[in-house]
Scaffold this motif. Structure first.
Motif, PDB file in Angstrom:
ATOM      1  N   LEU A 216      36.021 -14.769 -35.983  1.00  0.00           N
ATOM      2  CA  LEU A 216      34.879 -13.958 -36.152  1.00  0.00           C
ATOM      3  C   LEU A 216      34.956 -12.732 -36.944  1.00  0.00           C
ATOM      4  O   LEU A 216      33.928 -12.182 -37.375  1.00  0.00           O
ATOM      5  CB  LEU A 216      34.376 -13.697 -34.587  1.00  0.00           C
ATOM      6  CG  LEU A 216      34.064 -15.086 -33.891  1.00  0.00           C
ATOM      7  CD1 LEU A 216      33.959 -14.940 -32.409  1.00  0.00           C
ATOM      8  CD2 LEU A 216      32.921 -15.597 -34.303  1.00  0.00           C
ATOM      9  N   ALA A 217      36.043 -11.997 -36.650  1.00  0.00           N
ATOM     10  CA  ALA A 217      36.067 -10.699 -37.532  1.00  0.00           C
ATOM     11  C   ALA A 217      35.754 -10.701 -38.897  1.00  0.00           C
ATOM     12  O   ALA A 217      35.405  -9.899 -39.607  1.00  0.00           O
ATOM     13  CB  ALA A 217      37.397 -10.055 -36.927  1.00  0.00           C
ATOM     14  N   HIS A 218      36.123 -11.732 -39.406  1.00  0.00           N
ATOM     15  CA  HIS A 218      36.135 -12.206 -41.001  1.00  0.00           C
ATOM     16  C   HIS A 218      34.828 -12.375 -41.306  1.00  0.00           C
ATOM     17  O   HIS A 218      34.385 -12.655 -42.498  1.00  0.00           O
ATOM     18  CB  HIS A 218      37.180 -13.214 -41.165  1.00  0.00           C
ATOM     19  CG  HIS A 218      38.551 -12.725 -41.352  1.00  0.00           C
ATOM     20  ND1 HIS A 218      39.571 -13.462 -40.616  1.00  0.00           N
ATOM     21  CD2 HIS A 218      39.086 -11.491 -41.329  1.00  0.00           C
ATOM     22  CE1 HIS A 218      40.651 -12.718 -40.696  1.00  0.00           C
ATOM     23  NE2 HIS A 218      40.460 -11.497 -41.220  1.00  0.00           N
ATOM     24  N   MET A 219      33.794 -12.895 -40.592  1.00  0.00           N
ATOM     25  CA  MET A 219      32.506 -13.444 -40.864  1.00  0.00           C
ATOM     26  C   MET A 219      31.685 -12.259 -41.269  1.00  0.00           C
ATOM     27  O   MET A 219      31.685 -11.169 -40.833  1.00  0.00           O
ATOM     28  CB  MET A 219      31.692 -14.123 -39.532  1.00  0.00           C
ATOM     29  CG  MET A 219      32.657 -15.443 -39.352  1.00  0.00           C
ATOM     30  SD  MET A 219      31.563 -16.329 -37.983  1.00  0.00           S
ATOM     31  CE  MET A 219      30.543 -17.013 -39.186  1.00  0.00           C
ATOM     32  N   ASP A 220      30.844 -12.649 -42.396  1.00  0.00           N
ATOM     33  CA  ASP A 220      29.737 -11.500 -42.742  1.00  0.00           C
ATOM     34  C   ASP A 220      28.474 -11.767 -41.723  1.00  0.00           C
ATOM     35  O   ASP A 220      28.073 -12.745 -41.319  1.00  0.00           O
ATOM     36  CB  ASP A 220      29.264 -12.081 -44.221  1.00  0.00           C
ATOM     37  CG  ASP A 220      30.188 -12.072 -45.103  1.00  0.00           C
ATOM     38  OD1 ASP A 220      31.046 -10.934 -45.036  1.00  0.00           O
ATOM     39  OD2 ASP A 220      30.351 -12.580 -46.139  1.00  0.00           O
ATOM     40  N   VAL A 221      28.391 -10.325 -41.242  1.00  0.00           N
ATOM     41  CA  VAL A 221      27.216 -10.453 -40.248  1.00  0.00           C
ATOM     42  C   VAL A 221      26.076  -9.445 -40.952  1.00  0.00           C
ATOM     43  O   VAL A 221      26.288  -8.498 -41.364  1.00  0.00           O
ATOM     44  CB  VAL A 221      27.357  -9.706 -39.115  1.00  0.00           C
ATOM     45  CG1 VAL A 221      26.272  -9.446 -37.917  1.00  0.00           C
ATOM     46  CG2 VAL A 221      28.706 -10.188 -38.312  1.00  0.00           C
ATOM     47  N   ASN A 222      24.912 -10.213 -40.887  1.00  0.00           N
ATOM     48  CA  ASN A 222      23.567  -9.630 -41.498  1.00  0.00           C
ATOM     49  C   ASN A 222      22.477  -9.085 -40.785  1.00  0.00           C
ATOM     50  O   ASN A 222      22.640  -9.498 -39.522  1.00  0.00           O
ATOM     51  CB  ASN A 222      23.209 -10.833 -42.777  1.00  0.00           C
ATOM     52  CG  ASN A 222      24.391 -11.319 -43.679  1.00  0.00           C
ATOM     53  OD1 ASN A 222      24.788 -10.674 -44.373  1.00  0.00           O
ATOM     54  ND2 ASN A 222      24.494 -12.668 -43.517  1.00  0.00           N
ATOM     55  N   GLY A 223      21.450  -8.497 -41.122  1.00  0.00           N
ATOM     56  CA  GLY A 223      20.173  -8.360 -40.484  1.00  0.00           C
ATOM     57  C   GLY A 223      19.545  -9.555 -39.765  1.00  0.00           C
ATOM     58  O   GLY A 223      19.839 -10.800 -40.427  1.00  0.00           O
ATOM     59  N   GLN A 224      18.919  -9.315 -38.968  1.00  0.00           N
ATOM     60  CA  GLN A 224      18.015 -10.456 -38.283  1.00  0.00           C
ATOM     61  C   GLN A 224      16.762 -10.519 -38.826  1.00  0.00           C
ATOM     62  O   GLN A 224      15.940  -9.482 -38.697  1.00  0.00           O
ATOM     63  CB  GLN A 224      18.166 -10.380 -36.563  1.00  0.00           C
ATOM     64  CG  GLN A 224      19.718 -10.270 -36.173  1.00  0.00           C
ATOM     65  CD  GLN A 224      19.672  -9.716 -34.935  1.00  0.00           C
ATOM     66  OE1 GLN A 224      18.863  -9.316 -34.342  1.00  0.00           O
ATOM     67  NE2 GLN A 224      20.785 -10.000 -34.204  1.00  0.00           N
ATOM     68  N   SER A 225      16.160 -11.779 -38.956  1.00  0.00           N
ATOM     69  CA  SER A 225      14.722 -11.996 -39.009  1.00  0.00           C
ATOM     70  C   SER A 225      14.236 -12.357 -37.734  1.00  0.00           C
ATOM     71  O   SER A 225      12.870 -12.330 -37.664  1.00  0.00           O
ATOM     72  CB  SER A 225      14.575 -13.223 -40.022  1.00  0.00           C
ATOM     73  OG  SER A 225      14.985 -14.598 -39.403  1.00  0.00           O
ATOM     74  N   MET A 226      14.902 -12.849 -36.566  1.00  0.00           N
ATOM     75  CA  MET A 226      14.391 -13.007 -35.323  1.00  0.00           C
ATOM     76  C   MET A 226      15.433 -12.216 -34.410  1.00  0.00           C
ATOM     77  O   MET A 226      16.495 -12.005 -34.826  1.00  0.00           O
ATOM     78  CB  MET A 226      14.471 -14.456 -34.819  1.00  0.00           C
ATOM     79  CG  MET A 226      13.558 -15.326 -35.550  1.00  0.00           C
ATOM     80  SD  MET A 226      13.359 -16.916 -35.166  1.00  0.00           S
ATOM     81  CE  MET A 226      14.874 -17.493 -35.893  1.00  0.00           C
ATOM     82  N   GLN A 227      14.736 -11.739 -33.575  1.00  0.00           N
ATOM     83  CA  GLN A 227      15.832 -10.972 -32.310  1.00  0.00           C
ATOM     84  C   GLN A 227      16.587 -12.016 -31.684  1.00  0.00           C
ATOM     85  O   GLN A 227      15.849 -12.831 -31.187  1.00  0.00           O
ATOM     86  CB  GLN A 227      15.011 -10.252 -31.316  1.00  0.00           C
ATOM     87  CG  GLN A 227      15.816  -9.004 -30.907  1.00  0.00           C
ATOM     88  CD  GLN A 227      14.728  -8.056 -29.881  1.00  0.00           C
ATOM     89  OE1 GLN A 227      14.023  -8.465 -29.060  1.00  0.00           O
ATOM     90  NE2 GLN A 227      14.775  -6.702 -30.456  1.00  0.00           N
ATOM     91  N   VAL A 228      17.781 -12.119 -31.365  1.00  0.00           N
ATOM     92  CA  VAL A 228      18.811 -12.904 -31.129  1.00  0.00           C
ATOM     93  C   VAL A 228      19.058 -12.533 -29.543  1.00  0.00           C
ATOM     94  O   VAL A 228      19.468 -11.403 -29.402  1.00  0.00           O
ATOM     95  CB  VAL A 228      19.859 -13.013 -31.902  1.00  0.00           C
ATOM     96  CG1 VAL A 228      20.847 -14.293 -31.339  1.00  0.00           C
ATOM     97  CG2 VAL A 228      19.623 -13.526 -33.169  1.00  0.00           C
ATOM     98  N   ILE A 229      18.807 -13.450 -28.693  1.00  0.00           N
ATOM     99  CA  ILE A 229      19.496 -13.071 -27.066  1.00  0.00           C
ATOM    100  C   ILE A 229      20.806 -13.574 -27.021  1.00  0.00           C
ATOM    101  O   ILE A 229      21.016 -14.849 -27.173  1.00  0.00           O
ATOM    102  CB  ILE A 229      18.357 -13.427 -26.210  1.00  0.00           C
ATOM    103  CG1 ILE A 229      16.799 -13.113 -26.541  1.00  0.00           C
ATOM    104  CG2 ILE A 229      18.441 -12.914 -24.889  1.00  0.00           C
ATOM    105  CD1 ILE A 229      16.556 -11.670 -26.634  1.00  0.00           C
ATOM    106  N   ALA A 230      21.695 -12.950 -26.418  1.00  0.00           N
ATOM    107  CA  ALA A 230      23.051 -13.214 -26.319  1.00  0.00           C
ATOM    108  C   ALA A 230      23.218 -13.896 -24.789  1.00  0.00           C
ATOM    109  O   ALA A 230      22.506 -13.320 -23.915  1.00  0.00           O
ATOM    110  CB  ALA A 230      23.823 -11.911 -26.245  1.00  0.00           C
ATOM    111  N   ASN A 231      23.927 -14.945 -24.847  1.00  0.00           N
ATOM    112  CA  ASN A 231      24.501 -15.646 -23.590  1.00  0.00           C
ATOM    113  C   ASN A 231      25.057 -14.618 -22.449  1.00  0.00           C
ATOM    114  O   ASN A 231      25.007 -14.737 -21.334  1.00  0.00           O
ATOM    115  CB  ASN A 231      25.584 -16.639 -23.945  1.00  0.00           C
ATOM    116  CG  ASN A 231      24.640 -17.911 -24.618  1.00  0.00           C
ATOM    117  OD1 ASN A 231      25.428 -18.939 -24.784  1.00  0.00           O
ATOM    118  ND2 ASN A 231      23.538 -17.903 -24.790  1.00  0.00           N
ATOM    119  N   VAL A 232      25.908 -13.745 -22.782  1.00  0.00           N
ATOM    120  CA  VAL A 232      26.763 -12.962 -22.003  1.00  0.00           C
ATOM    121  C   VAL A 232      25.974 -11.798 -21.276  1.00  0.00           C
ATOM    122  O   VAL A 232      26.421 -11.537 -20.419  1.00  0.00           O
ATOM    123  CB  VAL A 232      28.078 -12.344 -22.682  1.00  0.00           C
ATOM    124  CG1 VAL A 232      29.009 -13.331 -22.996  1.00  0.00           C
ATOM    125  CG2 VAL A 232      27.756 -11.638 -23.834  1.00  0.00           C
TER     126      VAL A 232
END
Length: 314
Positions: A216-232
Motif C-alpha cells: 500500500l505504501a508504494h501506491m499513488d494516492v490522488n485527490g478525491q472526486s467523491m468523499q470516501v467513508i472508511a470501514n474502520v
C-alpha cells in the motif's frame, strides 16, 4: 437538494458471469475488464464470465474480480451522467470506492487486491479460522459473548457491524463455535456459521495486514472526486490516511452500520449499489426504510437506476 452515495459490495457477492452483460453492451464496462486482463497478465475476464465457480471463489481471484465488475458498473453509470457526493464499500468494496473516487488508479489497485487476497489466504491455515452471522443480538451483548468465548475457547471478535441486529463474528474455529453457543443462550434469534475460507476482519489477519503495508505504501494516492467513508471509522478518509485505513481494515471490524448512519446524517437519501447483487441495498434498508436503494448489476437495473435519478432531478 437530494444527495447520492455509491456503495460497493464485498466478498460473497461474486458469481460467474457478473458484469458480462454490461461489458457486452457498454464500451466503458468492456474497457475496465480489458484493463484487468492487461494489469494481471491473463485472460481474467474470461475466468469471471465463463470460468468455474470454485476458481472464482479463491480469495486471490474473488477480490480483483469483484473490484473489476463493480468499477465496470460505475463507469457505465458515470457515462450516463450519474454523479455521487459520497462513496463507501464493504470490506474489499472500500478499494472499489477509492478507485471510483479517483483516489487510487484501477491498474495499481487490481494488482494490489490480488495480493491482498493471497495474503489473507496465507494468514491462517485452512480449517483453523471461520466466521458466523449473529442475528437479533445488540452490540453490547455480543461483545460480552465474544469476550467470554475468547477466554474459554479461542480468539473470536466482532468482524462486521452490518445493520441493526446483524453482526458477523470472526476468529478461530473453536472460539467462533463457542460464541455461537453463547449467543443463542444470550437470546440471539439466529447464529449460523458462514462458508468462508478464513477469519476475516479479526486480529488473526494481522500477518496479512503487515504484508500489505509495503504494498500500500508504494501506491499513488490522488485527490478525491467523491468523499470516501472508511470501514474502520465510519467517517471520511483523507488522502493522508488512506494507507493507514486500508492496512487497519484487514484485521479490524467493518463499521458498515456506522458508515450508512453517517451518510444519512449528511443528508444522503439515495444509495446506488454498483456491482453484483443487492446485499448492501438490503442492509441500507434495515438502517433506514426511507432511503432509496438502486442496485446496478446489468442493463435492466442500470436503465432503471438512471431513469429514477433523472426523474429526481426534474
Amino acid at each position: 437538494m437530494k444527495k447520492t452515495a455509491v456503495i460497493f459490495p464485498g466478498q460473497g457477492a461474486q458469481h460467474i458471469g457478473m458484469g458480462q452483460e454490461l461489458a457486452e453492451k457498454y464500451p466503458e464496462a468492456k474497457k475496465v475488464f480489458e484493463m484487468a486482463d492487461h494489469a494481471l497478465g491473463e485472460h481474467f475476464s474470461e475466468m469471471i464470465f465463463n470460468g468455474e465457480e470454485a476458481i472464482l471463489k479463491r480469495t486471490e481471484n474473488t477480490q480483483p474480480a469483484l473490484l473489476t465488475a463493480s468499477l465496470a458498473a460505475w463507469k457505465v453509470l458515470e457515462s450516463q451522467g450519474v454523479k455521487a457526493s459520497y462513496t463507501a464499500g464493504h470490506s474489499l468494496g472500500e478499494y472499489s470506492a477509492l478507485t471510483a473516487s479517483g483516489t487510487l488508479s484501477f491498474t495499481e489497485t487490481v494488482q494490489v487486491v490480488r495480493k491482498r487476497g493471497q495474503f489473507m489466504e496465507e494468514a491462517v491455515p485452512e480449517g483453523k479460522g471461520t466466521m458466523a452471522a449473529i442475528l437479533g443480538l445488540d452490540r453490547d451483548k455480543l461483545e460480552k459473548v465474544t469476550k467470554q468465548a475468547s477466554e474459554e475457547a479461542g480468539v473470536v471478535e466482532p468482524a462486521n457491524f452490518n445493520c441493526p441486529g446483524q453482526i458477523v463474528i470472526s476468529g478461530s474455529v473453536e472460539g467462533v463455535n463457542r460464541a455461537v453457543e453463547l449467543a443463542k443462550e444470550a437470546g440471539a434469534r439466529r447464529a449460523m456459521l458462514l462458508q468462508v475460507s478464513g477469519p476475516f476482519h479479526s486480529s488473526l489477519m494481522q500477518p496479512a495486514a503487515e504484508k500489505m503495508k509495503p504494498e500500500l505504501a508504494h501506491m499513488d494516492v490522488n485527490g478525491q472526486s467523491m468523499q470516501v467513508i472508511a470501514n474502520v471509522t465510519g467517517r471520511p478518509v483523507t488522502k493522508e490516511n488512506v494507507t493507514k485505513a486500508l492496512t487497519e481494515q484487514i484485521s479490524s471490524p467493518v463499521l458498515w452500520e456506522d458508515t450508512i448512519r453517517y451518510l444519512l446524517d449528511q443528508g444522503v437519501d439515495t444509495f446506488i449499489e454498483a456491482g453484483p447483487g443487492k446485499v448492501l441495498s438490503g442492509l441500507v434498508k434495515k438502517v433506514s426504510r426511507q432511503a432509496v436503494t438502486l442496485p446496478v448489476y446489468d442493463k435492466e437495473t442500470l436503465e432503471k437506476a438512471v431513469e429514477h435519478l433523472k426523474e429526481e432531478e426534474k
